[in-house]
Design a protein around this motif. Structure first.
Motif, short mmCIF file in Angstrom:
data_model
loop_
_atom_site.label_atom_id
_atom_site.label_comp_id
_atom_site.label_asym_id
_atom_site.label_seq_id
_atom_site.Cartn_x
_atom_site.Cartn_y
_atom_site.Cartn_z
N ASN A 223 -3.96 -5.73 1.99
CA ASN A 223 -4.88 -5.82 0.99
C ASN A 223 -5.17 -7.05 0.59
OD1 ASN A 223 -6.55 -4.37 -0.74
ND2 ASN A 223 -4.69 -3.26 -1.86
N VAL B 37 0.82 -1.36 -0.08
CA VAL B 37 0.03 0.03 -0.10
C VAL B 37 0.91 1.36 0.01
CG1 VAL B 37 -1.73 1.39 1.26
CG2 VAL B 37 -1.98 -1.14 1.08
N MET C 38 -9.53 -3.01 4.18
CA MET C 38 -9.05 -2.80 2.88
C MET C 38 -9.69 -4.04 1.98
SD MET C 38 -5.54 -0.99 2.16
CE MET C 38 -5.74 -0.81 0.46
N ASN D 152 7.66 4.78 -7.88
CA ASN D 152 7.71 5.80 -8.83
C ASN D 152 8.58 7.07 -8.99
OD1 ASN D 152 5.66 4.15 -9.69
ND2 ASN D 152 4.05 5.32 -9.29
N HIS E 177 -1.09 9.28 1.98
CA HIS E 177 -2.49 9.49 1.18
C HIS E 177 -3.33 10.52 1.96
CE1 HIS E 177 -0.98 5.18 1.02
NE2 HIS E 177 -1.50 5.15 -0.31
N GLN F 225 -2.53 -3.45 -7.23
CA GLN F 225 -1.44 -3.06 -6.31
C GLN F 225 -0.66 -4.45 -5.90
OE1 GLN F 225 -2.92 -1.69 -2.33
NE2 GLN F 225 -2.21 0.21 -2.97
N LYS G 111 -6.07 1.97 -2.47
CA LYS G 111 -5.67 1.06 -3.44
C LYS G 111 -4.97 1.49 -4.70
CE LYS G 111 -9.01 -2.14 -1.63
NZ LYS G 111 -10.24 -3.06 -2.18
N ALA G 112 -4.61 2.70 -4.84
CA ALA G 112 -4.15 3.40 -5.90
C ALA G 112 -2.57 3.08 -6.01
CB ALA G 112 -4.41 4.80 -6.06
N THR G 113 -1.85 3.32 -7.07
CA THR G 113 -0.56 3.09 -7.03
C THR G 113 0.16 4.31 -7.55
OG1 THR G 113 -0.58 2.05 -9.31
CG2 THR G 113 -0.43 0.63 -7.49
N ASP G 114 -0.71 5.46 -7.72
CA ASP G 114 0.02 6.76 -7.93
C ASP G 114 -0.49 7.71 -7.01
OD1 ASP G 114 -2.48 7.61 -8.65
OD2 ASP G 114 -2.00 7.16 -10.78
N LYS G 115 -0.47 9.12 -7.06
CA LYS G 115 -0.69 10.07 -6.13
C LYS G 115 -1.76 10.84 -6.50
CE LYS G 115 4.09 10.76 -4.53
NZ LYS G 115 5.21 11.59 -4.16
N PRO H 244 4.34 1.68 -3.68
CA PRO H 244 4.24 2.16 -5.14
C PRO H 244 4.66 3.25 -5.25
CG PRO H 244 1.92 1.33 -4.41
CD PRO H 244 2.83 1.11 -3.11
N GLN H 245 4.25 4.46 -4.81
CA GLN H 245 4.42 5.77 -5.29
C GLN H 245 5.85 6.24 -4.72
OE1 GLN H 245 1.75 4.73 -3.36
NE2 GLN H 245 -0.02 5.85 -4.27
N PHE I 121 -6.68 11.73 -4.74
CA PHE I 121 -7.07 11.55 -3.55
C PHE I 121 -7.87 12.70 -2.83
CE2 PHE I 121 -3.46 8.57 -3.70
CZ PHE I 121 -4.08 7.36 -3.08
N GLN J 199 1.86 -4.77 -8.61
CA GLN J 199 2.75 -3.72 -8.83
C GLN J 199 4.06 -4.07 -7.55
OE1 GLN J 199 2.09 -1.16 -10.97
NE2 GLN J 199 4.48 -0.63 -10.62
N MET K 9 -8.46 -3.64 -8.22
CA MET K 9 -7.58 -2.74 -7.85
C MET K 9 -6.61 -3.39 -6.75
SD MET K 9 -8.36 0.50 -8.58
CE MET K 9 -8.00 1.78 -7.16
N SER K 10 -7.12 -4.10 -5.76
CA SER K 10 -6.21 -4.85 -4.98
C SER K 10 -5.13 -5.50 -5.54
CB SER K 10 -6.95 -5.92 -3.95
OG SER K 10 -7.89 -5.13 -3.28
#
Ligand code: SF4
Lengths: 460, 195
Positions: A64, A35, A406, A42, B84, A82, B31-35, A38-39, B38, A85, A78-79
């Motif tokens: 998740n 959770v 979640m 990136n 988040h 993630q 559950k998102a993988t970017d920012k 990932p960002q 939100f 990823q 979505m889970s």
């Protein structure tokens, strides 16, 4: 100069002191999950920075993940994305991942200690506030945000101001039926949810010295619930015995060498803390919460206090409780035993010990979610599974589960859940769900009786 | 990260204590993988009623309030470490959060995303709530350089603390990654000294 346990570990990890009180702190172990990572991956990729020390990172899938049919593809799209990823990111950066279904998979804070990854004197971080759990071994362990996850990826370091030190001493002998969870819920109820902000907390005194490692982890886990970044307990023979022989623990001579170092870590006699609190073990009783933050706790047979302020009243309205009310005999439809607070083998033993030979009340849905695959295996090996199944409890597969809902493990709107997790925030266990925090013993007793009972009136 | 120096804006009041990160952004939105995105779900379960309709009584939905300053009750941002929460606040368009107390991790996360958390005295917080109630368009000035927050209508102000380093980062839009990576030699030397 006399030093605290915290000072000794912190000072040994300072790479560089900057002006303006900031220090570059070296991080030994970095745990990551699906959770909050990932960002950060990136971010690094966008800047073209490689992961600096991938061998010091361990990844797990926990927040998740479903707790049934883990061998099948994850249904929620979505889970699933993630989790995929995380898988890709770890493969690409040579990071060890205990993915869903792996025999070491589990909640980060259950998995790392049981594998011997967590050791005294270390600095550890994870993008998760309950990283404080690992402090039970005498390590400095704390939760970080995703920007900081990226910083540790990039440099294995963080830029920090050294927190202030706090010591909470509890001496005496705990009454029967009072578990480590009650000790920490009692402390938070006494001190409030922001008393620890800005501090790192050491727990000292005979109560913690006599506590098992599992119990110490339960206590340190909830340090964040009083605002402290982390909690710590001095390493001792109990710690060394726990670590010895575990998968990633030092072996043979190396273990002896390390142990000799670990023995130098406890706080020096006469070291000074910025803040100290003292409690008596005899004053602690089994605890429950009645509100929407973990500081809103009472002894199980006490009445809800009458406070006149809007936030308090908002909280009671959400819970549909009244000032002055007792929670004994409150009917309960859901019980959850699990999470990084109370999802270890000792917690399931405590529950099984009470449940053995009894059956749960018909109207109760009771979920048991082991903190890790290894805990799940122990539950089976020790024959606890049979006890639970005969009593009508549902033993699910490992993960965070209903602690933060979640995945699909959600408590329906308006329902009460007596839960061994760590947060009773509004909607934490599902939209509109009402959480009552308690120990595994109180949770088990609630499931059997179908309502909250005054456990102090039973011989346990 | 966006640069921040000075801001004058009306404010949205949220006079609730101990607002935790599960309220700021509920777990089911993590559950998102970017920012991105939100902001839409900031305070989701307070902004919408159970049937999905808009809760018009919630200050963020109340048209009388607007602006990029959020004024919140004591101990804002307690609970989870989820960044988040900061992304949601920032994504909604909030640039400054004012409270009498902030949880550690939220404060750090906010600063790392160009959102300025300002801790004021309980008395000043009360005054802010009172002035906004009296006149929802009342303007508040935040001057990061001079570390001063002013209620313009009441001509009342208070100084606030921020670390020099974080202040420089905000003003210039820098973050810690650049700084840490630039210290790699020292970090490697430290590793060598421990081996
Ligand atoms: S069990 Fe709950 S508190 Fe622990 S890591 Fe998982 S979600 Fe967080």
């Amino acid at each position: 100069m006399k030093k605290t346990l915290f000072d000794k570990v912190w000072d040994a990890h300072v790479v560089k002191e900057m002006k303006n009180k900031l220090q570059i702190l070296y991080i030994d172990k970095h745990l990551i999950h699906e959770v909050t990572s990932p960002q950060a991956f990136n971010e690094l990729e966008q800047r073209g920075i490689p992961v600096f020390r991938p061998e010091q990172i361990v990844a797990t899938a926990d927040h998740n993940t479903p707790t049934t049919d883990q061998h099948l593809p994850v249904k929620d799209e979505m889970s699933r994305k993630q989790l995929e990823q995380l898988n890709k990111n770890c493969a690409k950066n040579n990071i060890t991942l205990y993915d869903l279904g792996h025999k070491y998979n589990g909640i980060a804070h259950v998995m790392a200690p049981e594998l011997g990854i967590t050791q005294p004197g270390m600095t550890m971080v994870c993008g998760d506030s309950h990283t404080s759990t690992h402090g039970a071994f005498g390590s400095i362990a704390f939760g970080i945000g995703t920007s900081q996850v990226a910083q540790v990826f990039a440099s294995q370091c963080l830029l920090l101001e050294k927190p202030k030190s706090l010591r909470i001493t509890v001496n005496g002998t705990l009454k029967p039926g009072v578990l480590p969870k009650d000790v920490i819920l009692y402390i938070i109820a006494k001190l409030g949810t922001n008393s620890g902000t800005g501090y790192f907390c050491e727990y000292a005194g005979t109560v913690f010295e006599e506590m098992s490692m599992e119990g110490r982890m339960t206590v340190c886990n909830m340090s964040i619930e009083m605002g402290a970044r982390g909690g710590m307990i001095a390493p001792d023979e109990t710690t060394f015995d726990y670590i010895k022989g575990r998968e990633f623990a030092p072996q043979g001579e190396e273990f002896d060498k390390k142990t000799a170092y670990w023995k130098t870590l406890p706080t020096d006699e006469g070291a000074v803390f910025d803040q100290e609190y003292h409690f008596k073990a005899e004053d602690i009783e089994p605890m429950i919460t009645f509100g929407t933050n973990p500081g809103m706790g009472i002894k199980i047979h006490e009445n809800i206090p009458a406070e006149d302020n809007a936030s308090f009243e908002k909280s009671l309205a959400y819970m549909d409780f009244k000032k002055g009310q007792s929670l004994v005999d409150q009917k309960i439809n859901y019980v959850f035993i699990g999470s990084c607070t109370n999802g270890r083998i000792e917690d399931f033993r405590a529950a099984a010990n009470y449940i053995k030979g009894k059956t749960k009340a018909d109207h109760v849905t009771a979920w048991l979610v082991p903190g890790s695959q290894q805990v799940a295996k122990q539950i089976e090996d020790e024959g606890l599974k049979d006890i639970f199944e005969q009593a009508g409890f549902q033993l699910r597969q490992p993960g965070c589960s209903a602690c933060l809902a979640m995945n699909d493990d959600k408590i329906p709107e308006g329902e009460y859940c007596v839960s061994t997790s760590n947060r009773n925030f509004e909607g934490r266990q599902g939209q509109g769900a009402r959480t009552i925090l308690a120990s595994p013993l109180v949770a088990a007793a609630t499931a059997i009786n179908g309502k909250i009972i005054d456990i102090t009136k039973q011989a346990v | 990260m966006d640069k921040f120096t000075k801001l004058t804006s009306s404010a949205i009041p949220l006079a609730i204590e101990n607002i935790d990160t599960d309220q700021i952004i509920p777990a089911r939105f993590l559950k998102a993988t970017d920012k991105e995105g939100f902001g839409e779900n900031l305070f989701r379960d307070w902004r919408f009623n159970k049937d999905g309709s808009i809760n018009t009584e919630f200050p963020l939905n109340d048209k009388t309030y607007s602006g990029s300053i959020l004024v919140a009750g004591d101990n804002f941002g307690c609970g989870s470490s989820r960044e988040h929460a900061a992304w949601a606040v920032q994504g909604y368009g909030i640039k400054v959060v004012v409270s009498s107390f902030f949880a550690d991790i939220f404060k750090g996360n906010a600063l790392n995303n160009g959102v300025l958390p300002i801790q004021v005295s309980p008395a000043f917080l009360e005054e802010l709530f009172a002035e906004i109630k009296k006149d929802p368009t009342t303007l508040i000035e935040v001057d990061l350089g001079n570390q001063k927050i002013t209620i313009l209508s009441a001509d009342s102000s208070e100084d606030f603390d921020i670390s020099d380093y974080k202040k420089t980062c905000l003003i210039n839009g820098y973050d810690d990654i650049d700084f840490l990576v630039s210290n790699k030699d020292d970090i490697e030397a430290f590793e060598g000294s421990r081996a």
